[in-house]
Design a protein around this motif. Structure first.
Motif, PDB file in Angstrom:
ATOM      1  N   GLU A  61       0.830  -1.202   0.000  1.00  0.00           N
ATOM      2  CA  GLU A  61       0.000   0.000   0.000  1.00  0.00           C
ATOM      3  C   GLU A  61       0.865   1.253   0.000  1.00  0.00           C
ATOM      4  O   GLU A  61       0.601   2.207  -0.739  1.00  0.00           O
ATOM      5  N   GLU A  77       1.000   4.075  -2.934  1.00  0.00           N
ATOM      6  CA  GLU A  77       0.764   5.494  -2.650  1.00  0.00           C
ATOM      7  C   GLU A  77       1.932   6.341  -3.145  1.00  0.00           C
ATOM      8  O   GLU A  77       1.738   7.397  -3.750  1.00  0.00           O
ATOM      9  N   THR A 125       1.761   9.144  -6.153  1.00  0.00           N
ATOM     10  CA  THR A 125       2.252  10.508  -5.952  1.00  0.00           C
ATOM     11  C   THR A 125       3.285  10.866  -7.014  1.00  0.00           C
ATOM     12  O   THR A 125       3.240  11.946  -7.608  1.00  0.00           O
TER      13      THR A 125
END
Length: 190
Positions: free
Chosen positions: A14, A18, A22
């Motif tokens: 995870e 992420e 980004t």
């Protein structure tokens, strides 16, 4: 032990996703900024002018001296007399990096457009734009989009007099507004 390892793996996955998301967003924003053509502030207008050689080369490239936009949108008017033109960069001279990234020299005459002086100033300021919509027998088809605050304003000569033109063959010449240009299509061979 197996459940804990699986939970750690999921948490790490995870976090990596992420971070990846980004990074992709930053990359997308950076890429778009690298190819964005920005309006030219009016106070920089004279400092970014090219000499007459570039302007002559642009006029020679198009084989005319009249405004490309007005002469195509209002062909019923004697264009060379009614629509005298100056040469304008499509990608501004001060943004040569954008042109370079797109594969051409900003000072190339094919990066020029012949515009009435008033159209040139408002184009530089980003108040109207040309969007490529496809190929045309004469080159590239471009659609004109005018900002809402400019639509009601009349198109003027340098002396402040309104530019007149015929919308249809049988029409009498009338003062033209920027709204007369909105969503019209022209073609150029840049």
């Amino acid at each position: 032990l197996g459940v804990r390892w699986l939970e750690t793996l999921e948490t790490n996955t995870e976090r990596r996703l992420e971070t990846l998301e980004t990074n992709i967003q930053v990359l997308a924003q950076t890429s778009a900024a690298n190819f964005r053509i920005l309006p030219v502030p009016e106070d920089l207008e004279t400092s970014l002018r090219d000499g007459s050689t570039w302007s002559k080369n642009v006029k020679a490239h198009y084989g005319q001296k009249c405004c490309t936009v007005l002469s195509q949108v209002f062909p019923q008017t004697h264009a060379s007399w009614w629509f005298p033109a100056v040469s304008e960069h499509i990608v501004p001279k001060g943004q040569w990096q954008v042109a370079s990234k797109l594969g051409f020299e900003v000072s190339n005459s094919r990066n020029g457009l012949l515009l009435l002086k008033h159209l040139e100033k408002t184009y530089q300021a980003g108040k109207w734009t040309l969007i490529p919509t496809g190929n045309h027998a004469k080159g590239v088809e471009l659609k004109i989009y005018v900002s809402n605050d400019l639509k009601t304003k009349s198109i003027q000569y340098e002396d402040g007099k309104a530019v007149c033109g015929k919308c249809h063959r049988k029409d009498k010449p009338r003062p033209l507004t920027f709204d007369d240009l909105h969503e019209k299509t022209i073609s150029v061979n840049p």
